[in-house]
Design a protein around this motif. Structure first.
Motif, PDB file in Angstrom:
ATOM      1  N   LYS A 220      22.192  34.008 -40.760  1.00 10.47           N
ATOM      2  CA  LYS A 220      22.315  35.292 -41.239  1.00 10.47           C
ATOM      3  C   LYS A 220      23.748  35.594 -42.107  1.00 10.47           C
ATOM      4  N   ILE A 221      24.481  34.537 -42.418  1.00 12.46           N
ATOM      5  CA  ILE A 221      25.629  34.133 -43.506  1.00 12.46           C
ATOM      6  C   ILE A 221      24.869  33.634 -44.354  1.00 12.46           C
ATOM      7  N   CYS A 222      24.290  32.760 -44.218  1.00  7.82           N
ATOM      8  CA  CYS A 222      24.379  31.354 -46.101  1.00  7.82           C
ATOM      9  C   CYS A 222      22.672  32.262 -46.161  1.00  7.82           C
ATOM     10  N   ARG A 223      21.838  32.916 -45.067  1.00  8.03           N
ATOM     11  CA  ARG A 223      20.197  32.822 -45.772  1.00  8.03           C
ATOM     12  C   ARG A 223      19.743  33.779 -46.891  1.00  8.03           C
ATOM     13  N   ARG A 224      20.518  34.959 -47.636  1.00 12.50           N
ATOM     14  CA  ARG A 224      21.373  35.328 -48.778  1.00 12.50           C
ATOM     15  C   ARG A 224      21.547  34.802 -49.699  1.00 12.50           C
ATOM     16  N   ILE A 225      22.552  34.156 -49.872  1.00 16.46           N
ATOM     17  CA  ILE A 225      23.069  33.398 -50.990  1.00 16.46           C
ATOM     18  C   ILE A 225      22.664  31.738 -50.708  1.00 16.46           C
ATOM     19  N   LEU A 226      21.539  30.783 -50.497  1.00 14.14           N
ATOM     20  CA  LEU A 226      20.386  30.238 -50.527  1.00 14.14           C
ATOM     21  C   LEU A 226      19.214  31.134 -50.952  1.00 14.14           C
ATOM     22  N   ARG A 227      18.986  32.441 -50.644  1.00 13.76           N
ATOM     23  CA  ARG A 227      18.073  32.514 -51.186  1.00 13.76           C
ATOM     24  C   ARG A 227      17.999  33.290 -52.554  1.00 13.76           C
ATOM     25  N   HIS A 228      19.163  33.821 -52.960  1.00  8.86           N
ATOM     26  CA  HIS A 228      19.619  34.165 -54.414  1.00  8.86           C
ATOM     27  C   HIS A 228      19.471  32.830 -55.638  1.00  8.86           C
ATOM     28  N   ILE A 229      19.904  31.646 -54.888  1.00  8.44           N
ATOM     29  CA  ILE A 229      20.153  30.197 -55.225  1.00  8.44           C
ATOM     30  C   ILE A 229      18.588  29.430 -55.810  1.00  8.44           C
ATOM     31  N   SER A 230      17.772  29.891 -55.084  1.00  2.67           N
ATOM     32  CA  SER A 230      16.890  29.406 -55.073  1.00  2.67           C
ATOM     33  C   SER A 230      15.686  29.675 -55.482  1.00  2.67           C
ATOM     34  N   LEU A 231      15.989  31.323 -56.129  1.00  5.75           N
ATOM     35  CA  LEU A 231      16.138  31.755 -57.386  1.00  5.75           C
ATOM     36  C   LEU A 231      16.202  32.077 -58.439  1.00  5.75           C
ATOM     37  N   ARG A 232      17.328  32.195 -58.594  1.00  6.63           N
ATOM     38  CA  ARG A 232      17.934  31.711 -59.931  1.00  6.63           C
ATOM     39  C   ARG A 232      18.058  30.662 -60.400  1.00  6.63           C
ATOM     40  N   ILE A 233      18.630  29.798 -59.539  1.00 10.13           N
ATOM     41  CA  ILE A 233      18.561  28.168 -60.030  1.00 10.13           C
ATOM     42  C   ILE A 233      17.204  27.324 -59.698  1.00 10.13           C
ATOM     43  N   PHE A 234      16.566  27.799 -59.161  1.00  7.89           N
ATOM     44  CA  PHE A 234      15.233  26.382 -58.735  1.00  7.89           C
ATOM     45  C   PHE A 234      14.039  27.509 -59.348  1.00  7.89           C
ATOM     46  N   ASN A 235      14.168  29.105 -59.307  1.00  5.93           N
ATOM     47  CA  ASN A 235      13.066  29.033 -60.080  1.00  5.93           C
ATOM     48  C   ASN A 235      11.281  29.164 -58.718  1.00  5.93           C
ATOM     49  N   HIS A 236      12.505  29.083 -57.538  1.00 10.07           N
ATOM     50  CA  HIS A 236      11.427  29.296 -56.805  1.00 10.07           C
ATOM     51  C   HIS A 236      11.067  30.105 -55.425  1.00 10.07           C
ATOM     52  N   ASP A 237      10.569  30.695 -54.684  1.00  9.15           N
ATOM     53  CA  ASP A 237      10.315  31.578 -53.338  1.00  9.15           C
ATOM     54  C   ASP A 237      11.594  30.772 -52.250  1.00  9.15           C
ATOM     55  N   ASP A 238      10.956  29.993 -52.071  1.00 10.28           N
ATOM     56  CA  ASP A 238      10.926  28.738 -50.824  1.00 10.28           C
ATOM     57  C   ASP A 238      12.624  28.281 -50.958  1.00 10.28           C
ATOM     58  N   ASP A 239      13.393  28.865 -49.572  1.00  9.69           N
ATOM     59  CA  ASP A 239      14.875  28.580 -50.097  1.00  9.69           C
ATOM     60  C   ASP A 239      15.208  27.413 -48.576  1.00  9.69           C
ATOM     61  N   THR A 240      14.293  27.388 -47.121  1.00 10.84           N
ATOM     62  CA  THR A 240      14.608  26.479 -46.497  1.00 10.84           C
ATOM     63  C   THR A 240      15.002  25.090 -46.494  1.00 10.84           C
ATOM     64  N   GLU A 241      14.568  24.793 -47.606  1.00 11.20           N
ATOM     65  CA  GLU A 241      14.678  23.047 -48.273  1.00 11.20           C
ATOM     66  C   GLU A 241      15.888  22.834 -48.633  1.00 11.20           C
ATOM     67  N   LEU A 242      16.467  24.642 -48.688  1.00 11.94           N
ATOM     68  CA  LEU A 242      18.409  24.447 -49.269  1.00 11.94           C
ATOM     69  C   LEU A 242      19.157  24.093 -47.872  1.00 11.94           C
ATOM     70  N   TRP A 243      19.169  25.016 -46.890  1.00  7.51           N
ATOM     71  CA  TRP A 243      19.300  24.950 -45.616  1.00  7.51           C
ATOM     72  C   TRP A 243      20.342  23.792 -45.051  1.00  7.51           C
ATOM     73  N   GLY A 244      19.434  22.558 -44.849  1.00  9.96           N
ATOM     74  CA  GLY A 244      20.030  21.777 -44.346  1.00  9.96           C
ATOM     75  C   GLY A 244      21.148  20.902 -44.868  1.00  9.96           C
ATOM     76  N   GLU A 245      20.519  20.658 -46.093  1.00 17.16           N
ATOM     77  CA  GLU A 245      21.191  19.994 -47.195  1.00 17.16           C
ATOM     78  C   GLU A 245      22.792  21.131 -47.747  1.00 17.16           C
ATOM     79  N   PHE A 246      22.815  22.493 -47.788  1.00 19.64           N
ATOM     80  CA  PHE A 246      23.866  23.066 -47.851  1.00 19.64           C
ATOM     81  C   PHE A 246      24.658  22.985 -46.516  1.00 19.64           C
TER      82      PHE A 246
END
Length: 107
Positions: free
Chosen positions: A36-62
């Protein structure tokens, strides 16, 4: 889970941070925090920095980044400076992943 989500949604930023760092670990709270808190942040980063739609791989690392050293990243946040927890986490996540991307390009 719905009752837990409603209860967690009512927590202030300070209460949320205190409970995230407390022992024993509340797994449902940690799940709420990520989804609920980090998902929107990571979704934005996934789209803007990495240019891909799947943010789930960022969750664990973050999550590892903010929870290491006994939640040092969260301990540095102070609500009294006017920044909300979400704003602070957005700043930290953006800097972390931009730095990671820069390091990957250097290799």
């Amino acid at each position: 889970m719905t009752n837990d989500t409603e209860n967690y949604s009512r927590l202030s930023d300070l209460e949320l941070v205190d409970r995230l760092m407390s022992k024993p670990t509340d797994e449902k709270l940690h799940d709420f925090f990520l989804t609920k808190i980090c998902r929107r942040i990571l979704r934005h980063i996934s789209l803007r920095i990495f240019n891909h739609d799947d943010d789930t791989e960022l969750w664990g690392e973050f999550y590892e980044f903010i929870s290491k050293d006994d939640w040092m990243v969260l301990r540095k946040w102070e609500s009294k400076n006017g920044a909300s927890l979400t704003t602070y986490l957005s700043y930290c996540a953006t800097n972390y992943f931009l730095h990671r991307q820069l390091m990957e390009k250097r290799l």
